[in-house]
Scaffold this motif. Structure first.
Motif, PDB file in Angstrom:
ATOM      1  N   ARG A  72       0.848  -1.192   0.000  1.00  0.00           N
ATOM      2  CA  ARG A  72       0.000   0.000   0.000  1.00  0.00           C
ATOM      3  C   ARG A  72       0.879   1.235   0.000  1.00  0.00           C
ATOM      4  NH1 ARG A  72       0.087   2.307   5.068  1.00  0.00           N
ATOM      5  NH2 ARG A  72       0.801   0.936   6.710  1.00  0.00           N
ATOM      6  N   PRO A 118       2.265   4.777   1.446  1.00  0.00           N
ATOM      7  CA  PRO A 118       2.388   5.270   2.801  1.00  0.00           C
ATOM      8  C   PRO A 118       1.339   6.329   3.098  1.00  0.00           C
ATOM      9  CG  PRO A 118       4.371   5.747   1.546  1.00  0.00           C
ATOM     10  CD  PRO A 118       3.384   5.132   0.611  1.00  0.00           C
ATOM     11  N   LYS A 119       0.863   6.291   4.307  1.00  0.00           N
ATOM     12  CA  LYS A 119      -0.093   7.322   4.716  1.00  0.00           C
ATOM     13  C   LYS A 119       0.552   8.105   5.842  1.00  0.00           C
ATOM     14  CE  LYS A 119      -3.937   4.354   3.554  1.00  0.00           C
ATOM     15  NZ  LYS A 119      -4.761   3.306   4.073  1.00  0.00           N
ATOM     16  N   ALA A 142       1.257   8.831   9.209  1.00  0.00           N
ATOM     17  CA  ALA A 142       1.122   8.074  10.445  1.00  0.00           C
ATOM     18  C   ALA A 142       2.209   8.542  11.385  1.00  0.00           C
ATOM     19  CB  ALA A 142       1.266   6.584  10.167  1.00  0.00           C
ATOM     20  N   THR A 143       1.890   8.513  12.641  1.00  0.00           N
ATOM     21  CA  THR A 143       2.893   8.913  13.604  1.00  0.00           C
ATOM     22  C   THR A 143       4.036   7.921  13.554  1.00  0.00           C
ATOM     23  OG1 THR A 143       1.187   9.803  14.982  1.00  0.00           O
ATOM     24  CG2 THR A 143       3.298   9.376  16.031  1.00  0.00           C
ATOM     25  N   ASP A 144       5.236   8.431  13.409  1.00  0.00           N
ATOM     26  CA  ASP A 144       6.356   7.503  13.356  1.00  0.00           C
ATOM     27  C   ASP A 144       7.367   7.887  14.414  1.00  0.00           C
ATOM     28  OD1 ASP A 144       8.537   9.059  11.056  1.00  0.00           O
ATOM     29  OD2 ASP A 144       6.622   9.848  11.730  1.00  0.00           O
ATOM     30  N   GLY A 146      10.910   3.809  14.537  1.00  0.00           N
ATOM     31  CA  GLY A 146       9.852   3.412  13.631  1.00  0.00           C
ATOM     32  C   GLY A 146       9.734   1.949  13.259  1.00  0.00           C
ATOM     33  N   SER A 147       8.929   1.217  13.984  1.00  0.00           N
ATOM     34  CA  SER A 147       8.697  -0.150  13.549  1.00  0.00           C
ATOM     35  C   SER A 147       7.800  -0.132  12.329  1.00  0.00           C
ATOM     36  CB  SER A 147       8.032  -0.935  14.668  1.00  0.00           C
ATOM     37  OG  SER A 147       6.784  -0.379  14.951  1.00  0.00           O
ATOM     38  N   VAL A 148       8.038  -1.065  11.451  1.00  0.00           N
ATOM     39  CA  VAL A 148       7.247  -1.137  10.238  1.00  0.00           C
ATOM     40  C   VAL A 148       5.875  -1.678  10.590  1.00  0.00           C
ATOM     41  CG1 VAL A 148       7.071  -2.193   7.976  1.00  0.00           C
ATOM     42  CG2 VAL A 148       9.296  -1.542   8.882  1.00  0.00           C
ATOM     43  N   THR A 149       4.864  -1.023  10.073  1.00  0.00           N
ATOM     44  CA  THR A 149       3.521  -1.500  10.361  1.00  0.00           C
ATOM     45  C   THR A 149       3.302  -2.830   9.659  1.00  0.00           C
ATOM     46  OG1 THR A 149       2.769  -0.177   8.528  1.00  0.00           O
ATOM     47  CG2 THR A 149       2.472   0.747  10.714  1.00  0.00           C
TER      48      THR A 149
END
Lengths: 255, 308
Positions: free
Chosen positions: B273, B275-276, B278-280, B284-287
């Motif tokens: 998808r 990237p949107k 998002a709080t990082d 930053g762990s990958v969603t």
């Protein structure tokens, strides 16, 4: 303020009578601009004010009139200027491609050396170094489509840094980021600025402009304000830039 | 007949050996270039081009010149007319591709109809690997080698240009030149695949294994290898099935290739998808959740090709 004066030798960016037209529409008109080496400059203005067009013209992506000189090199349409790294808006990239973070950052290394060659181990080492600077080295094997907006923006900054540029042109890097991501990106950009690199950043976030960039240039097709950020973005300046549109260059003006 | 015999007996004769080599060559060349057609969202253009190529092939056959040159010429002509309509007449791109592709296809059908052999149209549309000559096989193998070699050297550049064409231009990548080379190569693969799987089935071998591979593996660089493996499997399996069940060969290969997409969709690794915001956190762990972004043109083309 250092605008108009090179801190060391020739200016980082010099534009003389710069203009960009699209199908008869004037996007940038008669821009004269000097940005000294090591300056960090915010570029503000309404949507359609010509900020992105100006950055693309400096990058050699637009067929422009007038002159652009970067670190003494004359820029023309299609030219590849080694000192310049351009970071387009994040939304212009295809984040659905199955690429790793490292594969994207390595792309920056193409700016130097043979462009038809495959990435070398030296390229990968330089990419890893850039990823460490922007604290995304732990994500090097992650698929880019799974990154957050802030992480994705740092990937683009690392890619630009891997080019080892002297001038960094950023096109709305804060767009679409929430405040926490924007804060961490501000820190990254401050780090870049403090490294002595010249940064010109198109943006809408005025609070960030005030905290990160000592100088601000305001555009509405032509330059309508240029000076210390605190003066250009005072209440009267903001009204002139964003509410009333183009106005004669006066109170806080170019020198 | 035992399994080994079922697999090997058909290839005792010379024409089946040529058919096997031909199917493998196209099974490699088509997916290898197809990965880039899918990634650069050129599937609809390739589909329409495969129809337009019929006009060039028919014209070349009528005037006794090289079918390959005729086909590539028609493909390029179509690309130029589409570009003219889009840039000068401001016709939407998909409309221009549809109109020009179908127009040239109609001209091609008329041209093939003028040929003395009434079976010619069927051969050109659906192919028949059992009738390929040694010279045609040699050309197909050469094209497969060229496509693989070019893909090896230009793959990283194509990835850069696909991900972010604006940035690619600033680091000296000739994006327009790459796109032109890609379109010419697609036309070349469709034309040389004509004798084996036909112009209509060639698009299926270009698209389906590439789509299936995108669903199965997480890296573009690995996608090419997996797509080629799937293409070769569909080609050989299609050849065997058509031999034993007395079915048309080109469509059998195409149906199996589309079947690979169905299987991959069941086993799938979700399409990435975008990237949107998002709080990082800095580390930053990958969603972990993944989206369902699909290339609709690829899906539509694959389904359409498979239904033929």
């Amino acid at each position: 303020m250092a605008q108009g004066h090179a801190l060391d030798g020739s200016p980082a960016i010099e534009a003389i009578g710069l203009g960009v037209r699209y199908s008869g529409r004037e996007a940038v008109r008669n821009v004269d601009l000097i940005i000294g080496r090591g300056e960090a400059v915010a570029l503000v203005g309404r949507n359609g004010a010509g900020k992105s067009s100006l950055l693309r013209a400096i990058s050699g992506l637009e067929n422009s009139s007038g002159q652009v000189i970067v670190h003494g090199e004359h820029c023309h349409h299609g030219a590849v200027l080694a000192p310049v790294a351009y970071v387009p808006q994040r939304s212009s990239a295809r984040w659905d491609l199955p690429l790793s973070v490292q594969e994207v950052v390595v792309a920056g290394c193409r700016a130097r050396g043979g462009r038809w060659r495959r990435p070398t181990s030296a390229d990968r080492a330089r990419a890893i170094q850039a990823m460490k600077i922007f604290r995304i080295d732990e994500l090097r094997d992650s698929t880019i489509g799974n990154l957050s907006g802030g992480q994705a923006q740092r990937v683009l900054l690392a890619r630009a840094f891997a080019q080892q540029p002297k001038v960094l042109l950023l096109d709305e890097p804060f767009a679409g980021l929430d405040s926490a991501s924007a804060d961490s990106l501000s820190t990254a950009i401050k780090d870049v600025c403090s490294s002595g690199m010249t940064v010109l950043c198109a943006m809408h976030e005025l609070a960030i402009a005030r905290s990160v960039f000592p100088r601000t240039i305001a555009m509405d097709v032509c330059i309508i304000g240029d000076g210390p950020t605190s003066e250009v973005l005072d209440p009267r300046g903001i009204e002139r830039i964003f509410v009333r549109g183009a106005a004669p260059v006066s109170a806080v003006d170019r020198t | 007949m035992n399994v080994l015999g079922w697999l090997t007996d058909p290839f005792a004769s010379g024409f089946m050996q040529r058919a096997l080599i031909s199917a493998i060559a196209i099974g490699i060349a088509a997916p290898a270039i197809g990965v880039w057609a899918v990634s650069r969202r050129l599937v609809y253009l390739t589909d329409a081009m495969s129809h337009a190529i019929l006009a060039g092939v028919a014209g070349a056959a009528l005037f006794g010149v090289s079918l390959v040159l005729g086909g590539i010429g028609a493909g390029l002509f179509m690309a130029l007319v589409v570009a003219w309509l889009v840039i000068r007449a401001r016709v939407p791109e998909d409309s221009a591709i549809g109109v020009v592709g179908q127009g040239l296809f109609a001209i091609g059908v008329i041209g093939v109809g003028l040929m003395s052999d009434p079976r010619a149209l069927s051969h050109v549309l659906f192919g028949n690997p059992l009738t390929v000559t040694s010279a045609e096989v040699a050309v197909q193998v050469a094209v497969a080698i060229v496509v693989l070699t070019a893909g090896w050297f230009l793959g990283p550049l194509l990835a850069i240009a696909t991900f972010d064409p604006l940035h690619a231009r600033t680091v000296g990548v000739r994006v327009g030149l790459l796109d032109t080379g890609l379109i010419i190569t697609l036309a070349m693969v469709v034309v040389v695949g004509l004798t084996s799987v036909g112009v209509l089935m060639a698009i299926t071998l270009i698209t389906a294994p590439a789509v299936a591979a995108r669903l199965l593996v997480p890296r573009l660089s690995h996608t090419v290898l997996v797509a080629c493996a799937l293409g070769v499997f569909a080609a050989i399996a299609g050849l065997l099935v058509s031999y034993h069940l007395s079915l048309p060969t080109g469509p059998s290969i195409a149906v199996l290739a589309v079947g690979e997409v169905a299987v991959a969709a069941v086993l799938r690794r979700p399409w990435s998808r975008s990237p949107k915001s998002a709080t990082d956190d800095w580390k930053g762990s990958v969603t972990g959740d993944a989206g369902d972004r699909r290339d609709e043109t690829a899906a539509i083309s694959t389904a359409g090709g498979g239904s033929l």
